[in-house]
Design an enzyme around this catalytic site. Structure first.
Site, PDB file in Angstrom:
ATOM      1  N   SER A 189      49.906  23.595  56.807  1.00  7.92           N
ATOM      2  CA  SER A 189      51.294  23.108  56.878  1.00  7.92           C
ATOM      3  C   SER A 189      51.486  22.136  55.723  1.00  7.92           C
ATOM      4  O   SER A 189      50.486  21.631  55.167  1.00  7.92           O
ATOM      5  CB  SER A 189      51.500  22.374  58.209  1.00  7.92           C
ATOM      6  OG  SER A 189      52.692  21.611  58.193  1.00  7.92           O
ATOM      7  N   TYR A 227      48.910  16.456  64.927  1.00  9.84           N
ATOM      8  CA  TYR A 227      49.221  17.632  64.092  1.00  9.84           C
ATOM      9  C   TYR A 227      48.823  17.375  62.638  1.00  9.84           C
ATOM     10  O   TYR A 227      48.184  18.211  61.987  1.00  9.84           O
ATOM     11  CB  TYR A 227      50.715  17.925  64.219  1.00  9.84           C
ATOM     12  CG  TYR A 227      51.184  19.223  63.609  1.00  9.84           C
ATOM     13  CD1 TYR A 227      51.138  20.421  64.335  1.00  9.84           C
ATOM     14  CD2 TYR A 227      51.700  19.270  62.317  1.00  9.84           C
ATOM     15  CE1 TYR A 227      51.582  21.611  63.783  1.00  9.84           C
ATOM     16  CE2 TYR A 227      52.149  20.457  61.759  1.00  9.84           C
ATOM     17  CZ  TYR A 227      52.089  21.626  62.497  1.00  9.84           C
ATOM     18  OH  TYR A 227      52.547  22.809  61.945  1.00  9.84           O
TER      19      TYR A 227
HETATM   20  P1  NAD Z   1      55.035  29.766  67.426  1.00  5.12           P
HETATM   21  O1  NAD Z   1      55.123  28.822  68.568  1.00  5.12           O
HETATM   22  O2  NAD Z   1      56.158  30.714  67.145  1.00  5.12           O
HETATM   23  O3  NAD Z   1      53.698  30.646  67.514  1.00  5.12           O
HETATM   24  C1  NAD Z   1      52.484  30.072  67.893  1.00  5.12           C
HETATM   25  C2  NAD Z   1      51.544  31.195  68.289  1.00  5.12           C
HETATM   26  O4  NAD Z   1      50.311  30.595  68.704  1.00  5.12           O
HETATM   27  C3  NAD Z   1      52.056  32.024  69.461  1.00  5.12           C
HETATM   28  O5  NAD Z   1      51.644  33.358  69.302  1.00  5.12           O
HETATM   29  C4  NAD Z   1      51.353  31.372  70.646  1.00  5.12           C
HETATM   30  O6  NAD Z   1      51.227  32.253  71.760  1.00  5.12           O
HETATM   31  C5  NAD Z   1      50.012  31.067  70.015  1.00  5.12           C
HETATM   32  N1  NAD Z   1      49.254  30.063  70.733  1.00  5.12           N
HETATM   33  C6  NAD Z   1      49.619  28.824  71.105  1.00  5.12           C
HETATM   34  N2  NAD Z   1      48.630  28.227  71.780  1.00  5.12           N
HETATM   35  C7  NAD Z   1      47.604  29.111  71.809  1.00  5.12           C
HETATM   36  C8  NAD Z   1      46.304  29.088  72.362  1.00  5.12           C
HETATM   37  N3  NAD Z   1      45.838  28.027  73.041  1.00  5.12           N
HETATM   38  N4  NAD Z   1      45.528  30.177  72.206  1.00  5.12           N
HETATM   39  C9  NAD Z   1      45.971  31.283  71.562  1.00  5.12           C
HETATM   40  N5  NAD Z   1      47.207  31.357  71.022  1.00  5.12           N
HETATM   41  C10 NAD Z   1      47.997  30.282  71.150  1.00  5.12           C
HETATM   42  O7  NAD Z   1      54.752  28.818  66.176  1.00  5.12           O
HETATM   43  P2  NAD Z   1      54.799  29.074  64.593  1.00  5.12           P
HETATM   44  O8  NAD Z   1      55.827  28.161  64.055  1.00  5.12           O
HETATM   45  O9  NAD Z   1      54.838  30.521  64.262  1.00  5.12           O
HETATM   46  O10 NAD Z   1      53.400  28.447  64.200  1.00  5.12           O
HETATM   47  C11 NAD Z   1      52.305  29.207  63.735  1.00  5.12           C
HETATM   48  C12 NAD Z   1      51.427  28.325  62.865  1.00  5.12           C
HETATM   49  O11 NAD Z   1      52.171  27.903  61.722  1.00  5.12           O
HETATM   50  C13 NAD Z   1      50.953  27.038  63.560  1.00  5.12           C
HETATM   51  O12 NAD Z   1      49.620  26.776  63.210  1.00  5.12           O
HETATM   52  C14 NAD Z   1      51.877  25.985  62.990  1.00  5.12           C
HETATM   53  O13 NAD Z   1      51.289  24.732  62.999  1.00  5.12           O
HETATM   54  C15 NAD Z   1      52.073  26.508  61.589  1.00  5.12           C
HETATM   55  N6  NAD Z   1      53.247  25.990  60.915  1.00  5.12           N
HETATM   56  C16 NAD Z   1      54.501  26.189  61.410  1.00  5.12           C
HETATM   57  C17 NAD Z   1      55.593  25.674  60.723  1.00  5.12           C
HETATM   58  C18 NAD Z   1      57.003  25.868  61.205  1.00  5.12           C
HETATM   59  O14 NAD Z   1      57.911  25.252  60.622  1.00  5.12           O
HETATM   60  N7  NAD Z   1      57.258  26.680  62.207  1.00  5.12           N
HETATM   61  C19 NAD Z   1      55.415  24.973  59.541  1.00  5.12           C
HETATM   62  C20 NAD Z   1      54.125  24.779  59.062  1.00  5.12           C
HETATM   63  C21 NAD Z   1      53.045  25.299  59.751  1.00  5.12           C
END
Ligand code: NAD
Length: 256
Positions: free
Chosen positions: A138, A151
């Site tokens: 991130s 985080y």
């Molecule tokens: P999201 O909530 O849409 O997806 C998260 C995924 O992780 C889902 O499939 C969920 O079921 C799974 N998950 C959560 N807890 C879990 C567990 N204990 N075991 C197995 N699976 C689990 O979120 P996202 O925004 O797509 O995030 C995905 C990644 O991207 C994360 O690591 C997040 O930190 C990172 N990220 C997101 C953003 C953003 O703006 N959305 C920005 C930077 C980084």
């Protein structure tokens, strides 16, 4: 480009993980999906690319279940060629009020799970003399924001793990890199939009503008498809010597 190869994407039932799984499937990779929620919808979206898809429901906070998932994937497809460590959760709170249980869960899911999948995937990648490990960090792996202690700590740790993995594999056909997105409008961020709209008494659209305005000069959300394209680049031959980078795709967030 990835025909005959197998990718495992943790947390791929939603958001960024699902977008990356679809991008890898579009290149011909077979997929092992993981995560909670709409499993059938995710399977169908990835299978639409004409590849084989399987699923394992390991909880990424549980090392025993992670080991089971890695053995399942190897048994099903022979080997994991592309490992995408994407599963992640968020909790927003000042340090004094931060629930210790949330701290432990974020460190386990956003950081330690990548250590476990990586250590279990590397032997077969080394033996095959090819592999790709892509850690979804991130901008918070590069800079901080208030109220996101766990985080930010986990994502900085994940960038560190990426560099060490890249060094330990530097003379092999295995590469490891991190992707550092800014705001992506997934369920994880929608929760923050909704919380802001409620707290400020503004519309969700206004809350989105505020979120972007504070951090992201482009005033645009990055999309899962754009992040998928970057993951595909890391998997390409042009990515053979890209090692240990933390590549931001953040609308200028970290350029400020
Ligand atoms: P999201 O909530 O849409 O997806 C998260 C995924 O992780 C889902 O499939 C969920 O079921 C799974 N998950 C959560 N807890 C879990 C567990 N204990 N075991 C197995 N699976 C689990 O979120 P996202 O925004 O797509 O995030 C995905 C990644 O991207 C994360 O690591 C997040 O930190 C990172 N990220 C997101 C953003 C953003 O703006 N959305 C920005 C930077 C980084």
């Amino acid at each position: 480009m990835l025909k005959g190869k197998t990718a495992l994407v943790t947390g791929s039932t939603s958001g960024i993980g699902l977008g990356i799984a679809q991008a890898l499937a579009a290149q011909g990779a077979n997929l092992v999906l993981n995560g909670f929620g709409d499993i059938d919808g995710a399977r169908a979206a990835v299978a639409a690319h004409g590849v084989e898809v399987d699923y394992h429901g390991a909880d990424m906070s549980r090392p025993d279940q992670i080991a089971d998932m890695m053995a399942f994937a190897a048994g099903r497809f022979g080997r994991i060629d592309v490992l995408v460590n994407n599963a992640g959760i968020q909790h927003v709170s000042r340090i004094e009020q931060f629930p210790t249980e949330r701290w432990d869960a974020i460190l386990a899911i956003n950081l330690s799970s990548a250590f476990h999948t990586t250590r279990l995937a590397l032997p077969a990648m080394r033996a095959a003399q090819w592999g790709r490990i892509i850690n979804i960090a991130s901008v918070h792996g590069l800079v901080a924001s208030a109220e996101k202690s766990a985080y930010v700590a986990a994502k900085h740790g994940l960038v560190g793990l990426t560099k060490v993995t890249a060094l330990e594999t530097a003379s092999s056909g295995v590469t490891c890199n991190a992707i550092c997105p800014g705001w992506v409008l997934t369920p994880l961020v929608q929760a923050q939009v909704d919380a802001r709209a409620l707290a400020q008494g503004v519309s969700p659209e206004e809350a989105k503008r505020q979120l972007l305005g504070e951090k992201e000069p482009s005033m645009q959300f990055t999309t899962p498809a754009e992040l998928g394209a970057l993951a595909v680049f890391f998997c390409s031959a042009a990515g053979d010597n890209v090692r240990g980078v933390a590549w931001n795709m953040d609308g200028g967030w970290t350029a400020q």
